[in-house]
Design a protein around this motif. Structure first.
Motif, PDB file in Angstrom:
ATOM      1  N   VAL A 152       0.863  -1.177   0.000  1.00 28.66           N
ATOM      2  CA  VAL A 152       0.000   0.000   0.000  1.00 28.66           C
ATOM      3  C   VAL A 152       0.899   1.227   0.000  1.00 28.66           C
ATOM      4  O   VAL A 152       1.922   1.257   0.697  1.00 28.66           O
ATOM      5  CB  VAL A 152      -0.936   0.012   1.235  1.00 28.66           C
ATOM      6  N   ASN A 153       0.526   2.217  -0.740  1.00 29.87           N
ATOM      7  CA  ASN A 153       1.261   3.473  -0.793  1.00 29.87           C
ATOM      8  C   ASN A 153       1.279   4.111   0.606  1.00 29.87           C
ATOM      9  O   ASN A 153       0.221   4.417   1.165  1.00 29.87           O
ATOM     10  CB  ASN A 153       0.579   4.392  -1.815  1.00 29.87           C
ATOM     11  N   GLU A 154       2.459   4.305   1.170  1.00 26.92           N
ATOM     12  CA  GLU A 154       2.573   4.907   2.512  1.00 26.92           C
ATOM     13  C   GLU A 154       1.943   6.292   2.558  1.00 26.92           C
ATOM     14  O   GLU A 154       1.392   6.697   3.587  1.00 26.92           O
ATOM     15  CB  GLU A 154       4.037   4.989   2.934  1.00 26.92           C
ATOM     16  N   ALA A 155       1.992   7.034   1.459  1.00 30.49           N
ATOM     17  CA  ALA A 155       1.398   8.370   1.428  1.00 30.49           C
ATOM     18  C   ALA A 155      -0.113   8.304   1.603  1.00 30.49           C
ATOM     19  O   ALA A 155      -0.719   9.233   2.145  1.00 30.49           O
ATOM     20  CB  ALA A 155       1.752   9.083   0.115  1.00 30.49           C
ATOM     21  N   ALA A 156      -0.735   7.200   1.204  1.00 36.53           N
ATOM     22  CA  ALA A 156      -2.180   7.034   1.379  1.00 36.53           C
ATOM     23  C   ALA A 156      -2.521   6.871   2.852  1.00 36.53           C
ATOM     24  O   ALA A 156      -3.461   7.492   3.359  1.00 36.53           O
ATOM     25  CB  ALA A 156      -2.669   5.832   0.578  1.00 36.53           C
ATOM     26  N   VAL A 157      -1.740   6.061   3.557  1.00 32.91           N
ATOM     27  CA  VAL A 157      -1.979   5.841   4.990  1.00 32.91           C
ATOM     28  C   VAL A 157      -1.753   7.134   5.765  1.00 32.91           C
ATOM     29  O   VAL A 157      -2.572   7.521   6.615  1.00 32.91           O
ATOM     30  CB  VAL A 157      -1.078   4.713   5.526  1.00 32.91           C
ATOM     31  N   THR A 158      -0.681   7.824   5.469  1.00 39.15           N
ATOM     32  CA  THR A 158      -0.366   9.077   6.163  1.00 39.15           C
ATOM     33  C   THR A 158      -1.458  10.111   5.920  1.00 39.15           C
ATOM     34  O   THR A 158      -1.871  10.818   6.838  1.00 39.15           O
ATOM     35  CB  THR A 158       0.993   9.620   5.702  1.00 39.15           C
ATOM     36  N   TYR A 159      -1.941  10.194   4.687  1.00 39.65           N
ATOM     37  CA  TYR A 159      -3.002  11.149   4.368  1.00 39.65           C
ATOM     38  C   TYR A 159      -4.237  10.875   5.220  1.00 39.65           C
ATOM     39  O   TYR A 159      -4.818  11.800   5.810  1.00 39.65           O
ATOM     40  CB  TYR A 159      -3.351  11.098   2.877  1.00 39.65           C
ATOM     41  N   LEU A 160      -4.656   9.632   5.302  1.00 38.30           N
ATOM     42  CA  LEU A 160      -5.839   9.296   6.098  1.00 38.30           C
ATOM     43  C   LEU A 160      -5.644   9.632   7.569  1.00 38.30           C
ATOM     44  O   LEU A 160      -6.558  10.127   8.229  1.00 38.30           O
ATOM     45  CB  LEU A 160      -6.186   7.814   5.937  1.00 38.30           C
ATOM     46  N   ASN A 161      -4.457   9.370   8.076  1.00 43.82           N
ATOM     47  CA  ASN A 161      -4.187   9.690   9.476  1.00 43.82           C
ATOM     48  C   ASN A 161      -4.297  11.185   9.728  1.00 43.82           C
ATOM     49  O   ASN A 161      -4.931  11.632  10.693  1.00 43.82           O
ATOM     50  CB  ASN A 161      -2.805   9.163   9.883  1.00 43.82           C
ATOM     51  N   ARG A 162      -3.721  11.973   8.870  1.00 46.95           N
ATOM     52  CA  ARG A 162      -3.764  13.420   9.029  1.00 46.95           C
ATOM     53  C   ARG A 162      -5.161  13.972   8.767  1.00 46.95           C
ATOM     54  O   ARG A 162      -5.581  14.934   9.389  1.00 46.95           O
ATOM     55  CB  ARG A 162      -2.757  14.097   8.086  1.00 46.95           C
ATOM     56  N   LEU A 163      -5.892  13.328   7.855  1.00 46.52           N
ATOM     57  CA  LEU A 163      -7.228  13.806   7.515  1.00 46.52           C
ATOM     58  C   LEU A 163      -8.164  13.746   8.719  1.00 46.52           C
ATOM     59  O   LEU A 163      -8.944  14.671   8.948  1.00 46.52           O
ATOM     60  CB  LEU A 163      -7.802  12.996   6.353  1.00 46.52           C
ATOM     61  N   SER A 164      -8.081  12.701   9.515  1.00 49.49           N
ATOM     62  CA  SER A 164      -8.955  12.634  10.692  1.00 49.49           C
ATOM     63  C   SER A 164      -8.605  13.746  11.673  1.00 49.49           C
ATOM     64  O   SER A 164      -9.494  14.322  12.311  1.00 49.49           O
ATOM     65  CB  SER A 164      -8.890  11.261  11.348  1.00 49.49           C
ATOM     66  N   ASP A 165      -7.327  14.079  11.778  1.00 47.03           N
ATOM     67  CA  ASP A 165      -6.928  15.221  12.611  1.00 47.03           C
ATOM     68  C   ASP A 165      -7.519  16.517  12.056  1.00 47.03           C
ATOM     69  O   ASP A 165      -7.988  17.375  12.805  1.00 47.03           O
ATOM     70  CB  ASP A 165      -5.401  15.351  12.662  1.00 47.03           C
ATOM     71  N   TRP A 166      -7.483  16.648  10.736  1.00 43.79           N
ATOM     72  CA  TRP A 166      -8.037  17.836  10.077  1.00 43.79           C
ATOM     73  C   TRP A 166      -9.512  17.980  10.429  1.00 43.79           C
ATOM     74  O   TRP A 166      -9.973  19.065  10.788  1.00 43.79           O
ATOM     75  CB  TRP A 166      -7.845  17.724   8.563  1.00 43.79           C
ATOM     76  N   PHE A 167     -10.262  16.883  10.324  1.00 47.03           N
ATOM     77  CA  PHE A 167     -11.687  16.939  10.631  1.00 47.03           C
ATOM     78  C   PHE A 167     -11.942  17.328  12.084  1.00 47.03           C
ATOM     79  O   PHE A 167     -12.872  18.071  12.382  1.00 47.03           O
ATOM     80  CB  PHE A 167     -12.378  15.614  10.309  1.00 47.03           C
ATOM     81  N   PHE A 168     -11.110  16.831  13.001  1.00 54.85           N
ATOM     82  CA  PHE A 168     -11.278  17.173  14.415  1.00 54.85           C
ATOM     83  C   PHE A 168     -11.110  18.681  14.625  1.00 54.85           C
ATOM     84  O   PHE A 168     -11.941  19.330  15.264  1.00 54.85           O
ATOM     85  CB  PHE A 168     -10.274  16.408  15.284  1.00 54.85           C
ATOM     86  N   VAL A 169     -10.049  19.230  14.076  1.00 52.11           N
ATOM     87  CA  VAL A 169      -9.785  20.658  14.245  1.00 52.11           C
ATOM     88  C   VAL A 169     -10.851  21.485  13.522  1.00 52.11           C
ATOM     89  O   VAL A 169     -11.357  22.482  14.055  1.00 52.11           O
ATOM     90  CB  VAL A 169      -8.363  21.011  13.758  1.00 52.11           C
ATOM     91  N   ALA A 170     -11.242  21.059  12.325  1.00 57.52           N
ATOM     92  CA  ALA A 170     -12.274  21.784  11.581  1.00 57.52           C
ATOM     93  C   ALA A 170     -13.611  21.754  12.318  1.00 57.52           C
ATOM     94  O   ALA A 170     -14.361  22.742  12.292  1.00 57.52           O
ATOM     95  CB  ALA A 170     -12.422  21.188  10.181  1.00 57.52           C
ATOM     96  N   ALA A 171     -13.907  20.656  13.002  1.00 56.71           N
ATOM     97  CA  ALA A 171     -15.150  20.569  13.781  1.00 56.71           C
ATOM     98  C   ALA A 171     -15.142  21.592  14.907  1.00 56.71           C
ATOM     99  O   ALA A 171     -16.171  22.202  15.214  1.00 56.71           O
ATOM    100  CB  ALA A 171     -15.329  19.156  14.334  1.00 56.71           C
ATOM    101  N   ARG A 172     -13.999  21.826  15.506  1.00 60.30           N
ATOM    102  CA  ARG A 172     -13.886  22.849  16.550  1.00 60.30           C
ATOM    103  C   ARG A 172     -14.064  24.239  15.942  1.00 60.30           C
ATOM    104  O   ARG A 172     -14.727  25.099  16.538  1.00 60.30           O
ATOM    105  CB  ARG A 172     -12.538  22.748  17.266  1.00 60.30           C
ATOM    106  N   ILE A 173     -13.480  24.468  14.781  1.00 56.44           N
ATOM    107  CA  ILE A 173     -13.661  25.754  14.102  1.00 56.44           C
ATOM    108  C   ILE A 173     -15.147  25.983  13.835  1.00 56.44           C
ATOM    109  O   ILE A 173     -15.665  27.085  14.035  1.00 56.44           O
ATOM    110  CB  ILE A 173     -12.847  25.797  12.784  1.00 56.44           C
ATOM    111  N   ALA A 174     -15.849  24.934  13.410  1.00 52.66           N
ATOM    112  CA  ALA A 174     -17.275  25.044  13.095  1.00 52.66           C
ATOM    113  C   ALA A 174     -18.127  25.284  14.343  1.00 52.66           C
ATOM    114  O   ALA A 174     -19.279  25.703  14.220  1.00 52.66           O
ATOM    115  CB  ALA A 174     -17.745  23.787  12.373  1.00 52.66           C
ATOM    116  N   ASN A 175     -17.583  25.031  15.510  1.00 51.73           N
ATOM    117  CA  ASN A 175     -18.270  25.317  16.776  1.00 51.73           C
ATOM    118  C   ASN A 175     -17.813  26.671  17.303  1.00 51.73           C
ATOM    119  O   ASN A 175     -17.307  26.784  18.426  1.00 51.73           O
ATOM    120  CB  ASN A 175     -18.004  24.215  17.815  1.00 51.73           C
ATOM    121  N   ASP A 176     -17.963  27.680  16.479  1.00 51.59           N
ATOM    122  CA  ASP A 176     -17.615  29.046  16.881  1.00 51.59           C
ATOM    123  C   ASP A 176     -16.181  29.106  17.400  1.00 51.59           C
ATOM    124  O   ASP A 176     -15.909  29.625  18.473  1.00 51.59           O
ATOM    125  CB  ASP A 176     -18.605  29.561  17.934  1.00 51.59           C
TER     126      ASP A 176
END
Length: 190
Positions: A152-176
């Motif tokens: 499996v492309n290591e860049a694919a795994v790393t992207y998914l790992n970072r993406l969940s972090d992105w969603f967590f931080v973006a969810a906080r941004i969306a909560n004012d």
């Protein structure tokens, strides 16, 4: 260019599907489940975009495009045979993860540090982004499982790992910008 002039082919009626390299596998194969979960994630991002505006909508649009790239990457095994394909094989690259990291860093500057875990609640957009986060984590787990069996492309795994972090931080941004986060109260209902 992709041309889809016929949607049903009947080739999957016996429980198999074709991978990006033409190989036929069971529809329940880990690889198919991994990229199918990435597709599910993309649909949840589309739902989040119903509540997003401006820059957040633009960033989510970039992620949706990345997720199609990721699905294309995961549906094609045998990375070592990419040069034999006769065309450029689409693979995730580290620049896509670097973009997420830059965006996370910019969003974090707008937030106060957390002093408690938060519940997946608050605004409609925040709650939807938390759902995206959990589906991203599942896609990551499946992709990591796949990597124990096949290349499996290591860049694919790393992207998914970072993406969940992105969603967590973006969810906080969306909560004012975190001011409307719903904090977890341990043992509150005992």
């Amino acid at each position: 260019m992709v041309v889809l002039n016929k949607i049903y082919t009947k080739t999957g009626d016996a429980g198999e599907t074709a991978l990006g390299n033409g190989a036929r596998v069971a529809k329940h194969a880990v690889r198919v489940t991994a990229y199918g979960t990435v597709d599910e994630l993309n649909a949840t991002v589309g739902m989040a975009r119903l509540h997003a505006e401006g820059d957040m909508d633009r960033l989510l649009s970039l992620i949706q495009n990345d997720l199609f790239d990721l699905g294309a990457d995961l549906c094609r095994p045998d990375m070592e045979k990419d040069s034999e394909a006769g065309y450029p094989v689409l693979r995730m690259v580290t620049a896509q993860t670097a973009r997420l990291e830059t965006e996370i860093d910019e969003m974090i500057k707008r937030l106060e540090p957390l002093r408690s875990f938060i519940l997946p609640a608050g605004s409609a957009l925040s709650t939807q982004l938390h759902l995206c986060r959990t589906v991203a984590r599942r896609a990551e787990r499946l992709t990591v499982e796949l990597a124990t069996m096949e290349s499996v492309n290591e860049a694919a795994v790393t992207y998914l790992n970072r993406l969940s972090d992105w969603f967590f931080v973006a969810a906080r941004i969306a909560n004012d910008e975190g001011r409307s986060d719903v904090l977890w109260v341990p043992g509150a209902n005992r």
